[in-house]
Every structure is written in C-alpha cells, then in structure tokens.
Design an enzyme around this catalytic site. Sequence first.
Site, PDB file in Angstrom:
ATOM      1  N   CYS A  33     -38.733  -2.547  22.973  1.00 19.37           N
ATOM      2  CA  CYS A  33     -38.001  -2.932  21.753  1.00 19.37           C
ATOM      3  C   CYS A  33     -38.448  -4.284  21.202  1.00 19.37           C
ATOM      4  CB  CYS A  33     -36.502  -2.971  22.030  1.00 19.37           C
ATOM      5  SG  CYS A  33     -36.080  -4.169  23.296  1.00 19.37           S
ATOM      6  N   ASP A  35     -37.629  -7.201  22.347  1.00 21.43           N
ATOM      7  CA  ASP A  35     -36.661  -8.265  22.588  1.00 21.43           C
ATOM      8  C   ASP A  35     -37.129  -9.192  23.713  1.00 21.43           C
ATOM      9  OD1 ASP A  35     -34.936  -7.562  20.574  1.00 21.43           O
ATOM     10  OD2 ASP A  35     -33.847  -6.123  21.810  1.00 21.43           O
ATOM     11  N   CYS A  58     -30.177  -6.954  23.025  1.00 23.33           N
ATOM     12  CA  CYS A  58     -28.944  -6.325  22.541  1.00 23.33           C
ATOM     13  C   CYS A  58     -27.785  -6.541  23.515  1.00 23.33           C
ATOM     14  CB  CYS A  58     -29.211  -4.836  22.403  1.00 23.33           C
ATOM     15  SG  CYS A  58     -29.526  -4.111  24.011  1.00 23.33           S
ATOM     16  N   CYS A 102     -33.307  -1.796  28.557  1.00 22.14           N
ATOM     17  CA  CYS A 102     -32.778  -3.151  28.341  1.00 22.14           C
ATOM     18  C   CYS A 102     -32.544  -3.854  29.676  1.00 22.14           C
ATOM     19  CB  CYS A 102     -31.467  -3.098  27.561  1.00 22.14           C
ATOM     20  SG  CYS A 102     -31.552  -2.018  26.130  1.00 22.14           S
TER      21      CYS A 102
HETATM   22 FE1  FES Z   1     -33.922  -4.544  23.213  1.00 23.20          FE
HETATM   23 FE2  FES Z   1     -31.720  -3.672  24.365  1.00 23.20          FE
HETATM   24  S1  FES Z   1     -32.665  -2.914  22.565  1.00 23.20           S
HETATM   25  S2  FES Z   1     -32.973  -5.306  24.977  1.00 23.20           S
END
Ligand code: FES
Length: 123
Positions: A33, A35, A58, A102
């Site tokens: 993702c 992140d 998230c 995640c």
């Molecule tokens: Fe990226 Fe959860 S969607 S850490």
Amino acid sequence: MYTERVMDHFNNPRNMGEVDHFNAEGTVGNAKCGDIMRITMRIEDGVIQDVKFKTFGCGAAVATSSMATEMVKGKPVEEALKLTNSAVVEALEGLPPAKIHCSVLAEEAVKAAIDDYQKRRQG
Ligand code: FES
C-alpha cells in the site's frame, strides 16, 4: 468487521510517538500500500526498555503497531526478533484478510530497529 481488541488499540494506541534519546530506529515501507512505519527504541543491556511507533498507515497498522510495541516492551532483543505478524494478529483476535498486510509493517519495523541497534553497537 474489526474485533473489539483491534478497536481498543485503534482508539487508544499504546506507545505512539518517539522515544526520547532512542538508540535504535527502524523505518519500513509497505510494498502493498506504500504506507510507512517508524519505530524507535531505547535498548539497554540487550533489553528493550522503551519503544514507540509513528505511522502513515491505516487504522489496522495503528492497532497492530500498538499491540506489537506492547508485546516487545521489556523483552530481550533476541525474543523481540521472534515476533511475527501472525502472533500480533492473534493477540488482536484477528484482522480482516484484506488488512493482514498492514500487520507486516510492525514486525518489519521492530526487526529494522533491532538491526539498527546491533549495527550501532558494532559501530
Ligand atoms: Fe497501508 Fe494498512 S493500508 S498499512
């Protein structure tokens, strides 16, 4: 869809922020993702005295990091290295399958921070 335990750690995250005078730091990105997660630690005599996280991830990333930091705090680094994302997910009583990726952020950031500590010691 989220367990009560996940919601608890999401609403009241433990160990959020940055450890004062940290001597270990790990930042990792999630391939899935994009992140980011950053974990800082103060390690003394091979034991994790304090650990905190910051994330652009998230809610599931917040909850898993909160749980993961609780699980490694006060532990020797050798033990913390054995932490797996599935153990964290289990401690949270499950995550929806689409959010499992995640939970990998916390595990990887813990390992990256310990790696950083070991490199600094060899330094
Ligand atoms: Fe990226 Fe959860 S969607 S850490």
